[in-house]
Design a protein around this motif. Structure first.
Motif, PDB file in Angstrom:
ATOM      1  N   LYS A  55       0.831  -1.205   0.000  1.00  0.00           N
ATOM      2  CA  LYS A  55       0.000   0.000   0.000  1.00  0.00           C
ATOM      3  C   LYS A  55       0.865   1.255   0.000  1.00  0.00           C
ATOM      4  O   LYS A  55       0.548   2.241  -0.667  1.00  0.00           O
ATOM      5  N   LEU A  56       1.964   1.207   0.711  1.00  0.00           N
ATOM      6  CA  LEU A  56       2.893   2.337   0.730  1.00  0.00           C
ATOM      7  C   LEU A  56       3.524   2.538  -0.638  1.00  0.00           C
ATOM      8  O   LEU A  56       3.674   3.673  -1.100  1.00  0.00           O
ATOM      9  N   PHE A  57       3.878   1.452  -1.318  1.00  0.00           N
ATOM     10  CA  PHE A  57       4.461   1.544  -2.656  1.00  0.00           C
ATOM     11  C   PHE A  57       3.470   2.127  -3.654  1.00  0.00           C
ATOM     12  O   PHE A  57       3.830   2.945  -4.499  1.00  0.00           O
ATOM     13  N   VAL A  58       2.202   1.730  -3.562  1.00  0.00           N
ATOM     14  CA  VAL A  58       1.177   2.249  -4.464  1.00  0.00           C
ATOM     15  C   VAL A  58       0.913   3.729  -4.190  1.00  0.00           C
ATOM     16  O   VAL A  58       0.612   4.491  -5.099  1.00  0.00           O
ATOM     17  N   SER A  59       1.105   4.151  -2.967  1.00  0.00           N
ATOM     18  CA  SER A  59       0.875   5.556  -2.620  1.00  0.00           C
ATOM     19  C   SER A  59       1.915   6.495  -3.222  1.00  0.00           C
ATOM     20  O   SER A  59       1.755   7.709  -3.131  1.00  0.00           O
ATOM     21  N   LEU A  60       2.947   5.980  -3.843  1.00  0.00           N
ATOM     22  CA  LEU A  60       3.910   6.835  -4.522  1.00  0.00           C
ATOM     23  C   LEU A  60       3.356   7.395  -5.831  1.00  0.00           C
ATOM     24  O   LEU A  60       3.887   8.361  -6.358  1.00  0.00           O
ATOM     25  N   SER A  61       2.303   6.800  -6.348  1.00  0.00           N
ATOM     26  CA  SER A  61       1.639   7.333  -7.532  1.00  0.00           C
ATOM     27  C   SER A  61       0.839   8.571  -7.123  1.00  0.00           C
ATOM     28  O   SER A  61       0.134   8.566  -6.118  1.00  0.00           O
ATOM     29  N   MET A  62       0.936   9.643  -7.915  1.00  0.00           N
ATOM     30  CA  MET A  62       0.334  10.917  -7.521  1.00  0.00           C
ATOM     31  C   MET A  62      -1.180  10.817  -7.373  1.00  0.00           C
ATOM     32  O   MET A  62      -1.740  11.289  -6.393  1.00  0.00           O
ATOM     33  N   SER A  63      -1.858  10.195  -8.297  1.00  0.00           N
ATOM     34  CA  SER A  63      -3.313  10.138  -8.244  1.00  0.00           C
ATOM     35  C   SER A  63      -3.805   9.141  -7.208  1.00  0.00           C
ATOM     36  O   SER A  63      -4.783   9.407  -6.507  1.00  0.00           O
ATOM     37  N   SER A  64      -3.145   8.027  -7.123  1.00  0.00           N
ATOM     38  CA  SER A  64      -3.562   7.014  -6.155  1.00  0.00           C
ATOM     39  C   SER A  64      -3.378   7.486  -4.726  1.00  0.00           C
ATOM     40  O   SER A  64      -4.195   7.179  -3.855  1.00  0.00           O
ATOM     41  N   SER A  65      -2.337   8.235  -4.466  1.00  0.00           N
ATOM     42  CA  SER A  65      -2.113   8.701  -3.099  1.00  0.00           C
ATOM     43  C   SER A  65      -3.183   9.698  -2.665  1.00  0.00           C
ATOM     44  O   SER A  65      -3.642   9.663  -1.528  1.00  0.00           O
ATOM     45  N   VAL A  66      -3.618  10.570  -3.564  1.00  0.00           N
ATOM     46  CA  VAL A  66      -4.676  11.532  -3.210  1.00  0.00           C
ATOM     47  C   VAL A  66      -6.000  10.808  -3.014  1.00  0.00           C
ATOM     48  O   VAL A  66      -6.732  11.099  -2.069  1.00  0.00           O
ATOM     49  N   CYS A  67      -6.315   9.849  -3.874  1.00  0.00           N
ATOM     50  CA  CYS A  67      -7.551   9.074  -3.710  1.00  0.00           C
ATOM     51  C   CYS A  67      -7.531   8.271  -2.414  1.00  0.00           C
ATOM     52  O   CYS A  67      -8.540   8.182  -1.718  1.00  0.00           O
ATOM     53  N   TYR A  68      -6.388   7.703  -2.094  1.00  0.00           N
ATOM     54  CA  TYR A  68      -6.249   6.928  -0.862  1.00  0.00           C
ATOM     55  C   TYR A  68      -6.405   7.827   0.365  1.00  0.00           C
ATOM     56  O   TYR A  68      -7.026   7.446   1.344  1.00  0.00           O
ATOM     57  N   ALA A  69      -5.877   9.035   0.294  1.00  0.00           N
ATOM     58  CA  ALA A  69      -6.020   9.984   1.403  1.00  0.00           C
ATOM     59  C   ALA A  69      -7.475  10.419   1.570  1.00  0.00           C
ATOM     60  O   ALA A  69      -7.979  10.491   2.693  1.00  0.00           O
ATOM     61  N   PHE A  70      -8.146  10.701   0.465  1.00  0.00           N
ATOM     62  CA  PHE A  70      -9.550  11.098   0.546  1.00  0.00           C
ATOM     63  C   PHE A  70     -10.418   9.956   1.044  1.00  0.00           C
ATOM     64  O   PHE A  70     -11.457  10.190   1.673  1.00  0.00           O
TER      65      PHE A  70
END
Length: 74
Positions: A55-70
């Motif tokens: 999950k941390l590795f996927v959060s390095l993607s700009m769009s995925s990290s914002v969606c995951y945060a929201f």
């Protein structure tokens, strides 16, 4: 949101330098931006199975990290 906006701006600048014609750059940048959401779709469907390191590795993607945060904010 400032950091996300800055990362999108840097992504667009990087993609603009890779192409000579504006039309091919626009198409490829749009496709690449939409593909950057795909890891978030995998996280959403497999959240119980995935380890936190993935999950941390996927959060390095700009769009995925914002969606995951929201997802965690709401």
């Amino acid at each position: 949101m400032f950091v996300y906006g800055f990362s999108v701006l840097c992504f667009c600048y990087m993609m603009s330098k890779l192409f000579l014609s504006a039309s091919s750059a626009a198409v490829c940048t749009g496709i690449a931006y939409l593909l950057s959401f795909m890891p978030f779709v995998l996280i959403l469907s497999l959240e119980a199975v995935l380890k936190s390191s993935l999950k941390l590795f996927v959060s390095l993607s700009m769009s995925s990290s914002v969606c995951y945060a929201f997802l965690f904010i709401t």
